[in-house]
Design an enzyme around this catalytic site. Structure first.
Site, PDB file in Angstrom:
ATOM      1  N   LYS A 166     -32.181  33.914  18.623  1.00 14.79           N
ATOM      2  CA  LYS A 166     -32.927  33.461  19.814  1.00 14.79           C
ATOM      3  C   LYS A 166     -32.454  34.098  21.118  1.00 14.79           C
ATOM      4  CE  LYS A 166     -35.332  29.548  19.015  1.00 14.79           C
ATOM      5  NZ  LYS A 166     -35.726  28.154  18.786  1.00 14.79           N
ATOM      6  N   VAL A 222     -34.394  38.377  17.068  1.00 15.65           N
ATOM      7  CA  VAL A 222     -35.116  38.458  18.344  1.00 15.65           C
ATOM      8  C   VAL A 222     -36.511  37.841  18.270  1.00 15.65           C
ATOM      9  CG1 VAL A 222     -33.806  40.457  19.177  1.00 15.65           C
ATOM     10  CG2 VAL A 222     -35.870  40.821  17.801  1.00 15.65           C
ATOM     11  N   THR A 238     -23.205  13.906  11.365  1.00 16.11           N
ATOM     12  CA  THR A 238     -23.896  13.526  10.140  1.00 16.11           C
ATOM     13  C   THR A 238     -22.818  13.105   9.147  1.00 16.11           C
ATOM     14  OG1 THR A 238     -25.632  14.131   8.574  1.00 16.11           O
ATOM     15  CG2 THR A 238     -24.015  15.860   9.102  1.00 16.11           C
ATOM     16  N   GLY A 284     -34.079  20.486   8.786  1.00 13.93           N
ATOM     17  CA  GLY A 284     -35.418  21.038   8.947  1.00 13.93           C
ATOM     18  C   GLY A 284     -35.284  22.507   9.267  1.00 13.93           C
ATOM     19  N   HIS A 285     -35.732  23.344   8.359  1.00 14.47           N
ATOM     20  CA  HIS A 285     -35.582  24.787   8.541  1.00 14.47           C
ATOM     21  C   HIS A 285     -36.973  25.420   8.605  1.00 14.47           C
ATOM     22  CE1 HIS A 285     -31.454  24.322   6.343  1.00 14.47           C
ATOM     23  NE2 HIS A 285     -31.515  23.688   7.492  1.00 14.47           N
ATOM     24  N   GLY A 322     -26.585  22.383  14.959  1.00 14.72           N
ATOM     25  CA  GLY A 322     -27.770  22.409  14.098  1.00 14.72           C
ATOM     26  C   GLY A 322     -28.886  23.194  14.760  1.00 14.72           C
ATOM     27  N   ASP A 323     -29.909  23.535  13.955  1.00 12.34           N
ATOM     28  CA  ASP A 323     -31.096  24.252  14.453  1.00 12.34           C
ATOM     29  C   ASP A 323     -30.759  25.599  15.080  1.00 12.34           C
ATOM     30  OD1 ASP A 323     -32.596  22.022  13.661  1.00 12.34           O
ATOM     31  OD2 ASP A 323     -32.268  21.036  15.588  1.00 12.34           O
ATOM     32  N   THR A 364     -37.466  20.038  13.954  1.00 13.09           N
ATOM     33  CA  THR A 364     -38.357  20.341  12.829  1.00 13.09           C
ATOM     34  C   THR A 364     -38.587  19.088  11.983  1.00 13.09           C
ATOM     35  OG1 THR A 364     -37.305  22.508  12.794  1.00 13.09           O
ATOM     36  CG2 THR A 364     -38.669  21.973  10.906  1.00 13.09           C
ATOM     37  N   ARG A 380     -35.431  18.864  21.810  1.00 11.97           N
ATOM     38  CA  ARG A 380     -33.991  19.148  21.702  1.00 11.97           C
ATOM     39  C   ARG A 380     -33.399  19.261  23.102  1.00 11.97           C
ATOM     40  NH1 ARG A 380     -35.246  23.896  17.414  1.00 11.97           N
ATOM     41  NH2 ARG A 380     -35.544  22.608  15.567  1.00 11.97           N
ATOM     42  N   GLN A 408     -27.490  21.430   9.014  1.00 10.56           N
ATOM     43  CA  GLN A 408     -26.805  20.911  10.209  1.00 10.56           C
ATOM     44  C   GLN A 408     -25.889  22.004  10.805  1.00 10.56           C
ATOM     45  OE1 GLN A 408     -26.783  18.432   7.294  1.00 10.56           O
ATOM     46  NE2 GLN A 408     -28.800  18.155   8.160  1.00 10.56           N
ATOM     47  N   LYS A 436     -30.612  28.858  10.907  1.00 10.79           N
ATOM     48  CA  LYS A 436     -30.024  29.141   9.585  1.00 10.79           C
ATOM     49  C   LYS A 436     -31.098  29.498   8.555  1.00 10.79           C
ATOM     50  CE  LYS A 436     -28.467  24.945   9.649  1.00 10.79           C
ATOM     51  NZ  LYS A 436     -28.696  24.567  11.056  1.00 10.79           N
ATOM     52  N   GLY A 437     -32.221  28.741   8.632  1.00 14.03           N
ATOM     53  CA  GLY A 437     -33.302  28.956   7.668  1.00 14.03           C
ATOM     54  C   GLY A 437     -33.829  30.376   7.767  1.00 14.03           C
TER      55      GLY A 437
HETATM   56  P1  GDP Z   1     -32.239  25.714  11.325  1.00 12.40           P
HETATM   57  O1  GDP Z   1     -32.306  24.244  11.147  1.00 12.40           O
HETATM   58  O2  GDP Z   1     -30.886  26.196  11.704  1.00 12.40           O
HETATM   59  O3  GDP Z   1     -32.816  26.476  10.159  1.00 12.40           O
HETATM   60  O4  GDP Z   1     -33.173  26.040  12.572  1.00 12.40           O
HETATM   61  P2  GDP Z   1     -34.647  25.452  12.837  1.00 12.40           P
HETATM   62  O5  GDP Z   1     -35.587  26.135  11.914  1.00 12.40           O
HETATM   63  O6  GDP Z   1     -34.638  23.979  12.856  1.00 12.40           O
HETATM   64  O7  GDP Z   1     -34.856  25.891  14.345  1.00 12.40           O
HETATM   65  C1  GDP Z   1     -34.852  27.223  14.724  1.00 12.40           C
HETATM   66  C2  GDP Z   1     -36.237  27.564  15.350  1.00 12.40           C
HETATM   67  O8  GDP Z   1     -36.164  28.792  16.013  1.00 12.40           O
HETATM   68  C3  GDP Z   1     -37.327  27.722  14.296  1.00 12.40           C
HETATM   69  O9  GDP Z   1     -38.546  27.301  14.849  1.00 12.40           O
HETATM   70  C4  GDP Z   1     -37.345  29.225  14.038  1.00 12.40           C
HETATM   71  O10 GDP Z   1     -38.613  29.699  13.624  1.00 12.40           O
HETATM   72  C5  GDP Z   1     -37.010  29.747  15.410  1.00 12.40           C
HETATM   73  N1  GDP Z   1     -36.246  31.006  15.440  1.00 12.40           N
HETATM   74  C6  GDP Z   1     -35.270  31.427  14.598  1.00 12.40           C
HETATM   75  N2  GDP Z   1     -34.739  32.599  15.036  1.00 12.40           N
HETATM   76  C7  GDP Z   1     -35.399  32.907  16.170  1.00 12.40           C
HETATM   77  C8  GDP Z   1     -35.285  33.969  17.114  1.00 12.40           C
HETATM   78  O11 GDP Z   1     -34.458  34.865  17.005  1.00 12.40           O
HETATM   79  N3  GDP Z   1     -36.123  33.945  18.186  1.00 12.40           N
HETATM   80  C9  GDP Z   1     -37.040  32.961  18.367  1.00 12.40           C
HETATM   81  N4  GDP Z   1     -37.826  33.018  19.445  1.00 12.40           N
HETATM   82  N5  GDP Z   1     -37.184  31.943  17.502  1.00 12.40           N
HETATM   83  C10 GDP Z   1     -36.357  31.913  16.428  1.00 12.40           C
HETATM   84  P1  IMO Z   2     -30.671  21.372  10.542  1.00 13.77           P
HETATM   85  O1  IMO Z   2     -30.265  21.669   9.122  1.00 13.77           O
HETATM   86  C1  IMO Z   2     -30.050  19.171  14.233  1.00 13.77           C
HETATM   87  C2  IMO Z   2     -28.376  15.118  13.861  1.00 13.77           C
HETATM   88  C3  IMO Z   2     -29.212  13.895  14.200  1.00 13.77           C
HETATM   89  C4  IMO Z   2     -28.130  12.949  14.636  1.00 13.77           C
HETATM   90  C5  IMO Z   2     -26.974  13.261  13.694  1.00 13.77           C
HETATM   91  C6  IMO Z   2     -26.893  12.366  12.475  1.00 13.77           C
HETATM   92  O2  IMO Z   2     -32.128  21.495  10.774  1.00 13.77           O
HETATM   93  O3  IMO Z   2     -29.835  22.155  11.491  1.00 13.77           O
HETATM   94  P2  IMO Z   2     -28.330  12.059  10.264  1.00 13.77           P
HETATM   95  O4  IMO Z   2     -29.779  11.804  10.058  1.00 13.77           O
HETATM   96  O5  IMO Z   2     -27.836  13.324   9.626  1.00 13.77           O
HETATM   97  O6  IMO Z   2     -27.464  10.890   9.906  1.00 13.77           O
HETATM   98  O7  IMO Z   2     -28.159  12.235  11.860  1.00 13.77           O
HETATM   99  O8  IMO Z   2     -27.191  14.602  13.288  1.00 13.77           O
HETATM  100  N1  IMO Z   2     -28.959  16.043  12.863  1.00 13.77           N
HETATM  101  C7  IMO Z   2     -29.427  17.269  13.132  1.00 13.77           C
HETATM  102  N2  IMO Z   2     -29.564  17.917  14.306  1.00 13.77           N
HETATM  103  N3  IMO Z   2     -30.374  19.799  13.082  1.00 13.77           N
HETATM  104  C8  IMO Z   2     -30.209  19.170  11.892  1.00 13.77           C
HETATM  105  O9  IMO Z   2     -30.370  19.801  10.727  1.00 13.77           O
HETATM  106  C9  IMO Z   2     -29.760  17.837  11.885  1.00 13.77           C
HETATM  107  N4  IMO Z   2     -29.523  16.930  10.913  1.00 13.77           N
HETATM  108  C10 IMO Z   2     -29.019  15.843  11.517  1.00 13.77           C
HETATM  109  O10 IMO Z   2     -30.136  14.146  15.218  1.00 13.77           O
HETATM  110  O11 IMO Z   2     -27.669  13.215  15.933  1.00 13.77           O
HETATM  111 MG    MG Z   3     -33.361  22.607  11.900  1.00  8.63          MG
END
Ligand code: GDP
Ligand code: IMO
Ligand code: MG
Length: 437
Positions: free
Chosen positions: A338, A427, A246, A48-49, A20-21, A306, A312, A231, A24-25
């Protein structure tokens, strides 16, 4: 060698390949202007995106990231679990920014209630070491009701009488479970919840419809559809690090089931790979690191959840895990994000395999006991100097070839290990900080 890229596409799934994180967003937002429909197909507001467009930061939990582009149809698929109150707040916030939402919510999506949220925390705490550290958003208990066939769907909320009948049964069942089984002193006002949810239903009515029908019709008319995962692969309830997962299928097949499209209709599956590993929540994480280097990456990468703002956990890239993600998802291309965060590290370790006792492990074990004991074996990749945002902006103008040679080596190693071409490199958080290859 990685196979050729698919440039022409009508349908594309964007998926997290790690925990996750991955970003993707950001990637879904980047591609948002190239598609007509953007569809979420699993999960709920556990996601959280974060998107950054010209300095403005948007945080989305339920609404797909394509929303920032005009004239897109955004869909919430049947595979999702939806907290209507959170969804309405998200709609209000976006409308307050002047956005007009062309949105369709699947009538088959399941609804999260306050008792799901209560139970989520209680179950996770009860599990102790076996818990995942959930986001406490009621995701697991809502999917459990779906599987048990006690759940309430969006379509039920559209019919007052049906809703009252189903809500009454479900509420009483949960009240009993909470009081007798969990011995919980709960404060749930049945009448008030019913009233609130009927109001939510009224407000959501204009958006509720048949997402599967709409997107299949759109495909027949030649429209482009993008499926946006939430995720990541290691959180998939079948293929992730169970039980630290999840409750939905976050992998490629989940998109078909969770949106109502045939696998034969999918052209492109883009795997989002963060250049290192992060994990919010609890589970074994073989390449986890601590100390100064972890802090360096966490600070630079702003690695805080997020959704829950939890720090993390950080680790090096893990090829055992990524090859596994490739096997399960069959990515046609990768988006590496990243990579900028790794700048300034002299040697960057990448895990090539695990050691379990004396045994060399090249495949991810399904046994939790084995996963807990797997020790990463690393190879070192040469690093590159830290680059500023302006350095990257100059590189973006020239394209991929202008990236530092050692960064290209690192990227090439990812391609070679996973056997998939890299389609784009990110980047920086802003939409513009992206290099397509
Ligand atoms: P998602 O859940 O997969 O959409 O990812 P999140 O948004 O939760 O976490 C990714 C974080 O990294 C966010 O704060 C983005 O703004 C940031 N991000 C995404 N791509 C890049 C990148 O290439 N470089 C940096 N420095 N930040 C990035
Ligand atoms: P995005 O879409 C990172 C993790 C939780 C926990 C497990 C189960 O932003 O990548 P849940 O609430 O789904 O039952 O929790 O999954 N988790 C995530 N970790 N990014 C997410 O979403 C997540 N959604 C759930 O921390 O370990
Ligand atoms: Mg996220």
């Amino acid at each position: 060698m990685a196979k050729r890229k698919i440039k022409k596409w009508q349908t594309m799934i964007i998926l997290g390949s790690q925990w996750g994180d991955e970003g993707k967003g950001k990637i879904a937002d980047y591609y948002g202007n190239l598609t007509d429909y953007v569809v979420r197909f699993q999960g709920g507001n556990n996601a959280g995106h974060t998107l950054v467009v010209e300095g403005e930061v948007y945080k989305l939990h339920l609404i797909p990231s394509g929303v920032l582009h005009e004239d897109k149809v955004i869909c919430l698929g049947n595979g999702m679990v939806i907290d209507p109150e959170i969804l309405l707040t998200e709609i209000d916030n976006l409308e307050a920014k002047g956005m007009k939402l062309n949105m369709l919510i699947s009538e088959r999506a399941h609804i999260i209630f306050p008792f799901h949220i209560l139970m989520d925390g209680m179950i996770d705490e009860y599990k102790g070491e076996l818990g995942a550290g959930t986001t406490r958003r009621g995701i697991g208990p809502c999917y459990a009701d779906k599987a048990e066939r006690s759940g309430i769907r969006m379509i039920d909320l559209m019919d007052k009488n049906i809703f009252k009948e189903k809500f009454d049964k479900l509420f009483e069942l949960k009240k009993l479970t909470l009081e007798k089984l969990y011995k919980a002193d709960i404060d749930l006002n049945k009448k008030q919840i019913l009233k609130n949810y009927l109001e939510f239903g009224e407000r959501l009515k204009p958006y509720v419809g048949d997402v599967s029908l709409a997107i299949n019709d759109a495909m027949d008319k030649g429209k482009k559809i993008m499926f946006e995962g939430a995720q990541g692969t290691m959180l998939d309830n079948d293929f992730g690090a169970y039980p630290h997962t999840t409750s939905s299928n976050t992998t490629a097949g989940g998109a078909c089931v969770g949106a109502g499209v045939s696998p034969t209709k999918i052209d492109r599956i883009l795997g989002v790979v963060k250049a290192y590993t992060s994990r919010v929540g609890d589970s074994p994480l073989p390449t986890e690191i601590f100390g100064k280097k972890a802090q360096y990456l966490q600070d630079r990468g702003q690695e805080f959840g997020t959704t829950t703002a939890r720090p993390r956990r950080i680790g090096w890239l893990d090829f055992v895990q990524l090859r596994y993600a490739q096997r399960i998802n069959g990515f046609t291309g990768l988006a590496v994000t990243k990579i900028d965060i790794l700048g300034g590290i002299k040697n960057i370790p990448i895990c090539t395999h695990y050691k379990y006792g004396n045994k060399k492990m090249t495949e991810l074990p399904s046994s939790l006991e084995e996963l807990r004991k797997c020790k990463p074996v690393y190879t070192n990749m040469p690093g590159w100097k830290n680059l500023t945002e302006d350095d990257f902006k100059a590189i973006i103008k020239k394209g991929y070839a202008a990236l530092p040679p050692n960064m290209k080596k690192y990227l090439k190693r990812i391609e070679d290990e996973m056997g998939v071409p890299i389609d784009m490199v990110s980047v920086g958080p802003d939409r513009k900080m992206t290099i397509e290859i």
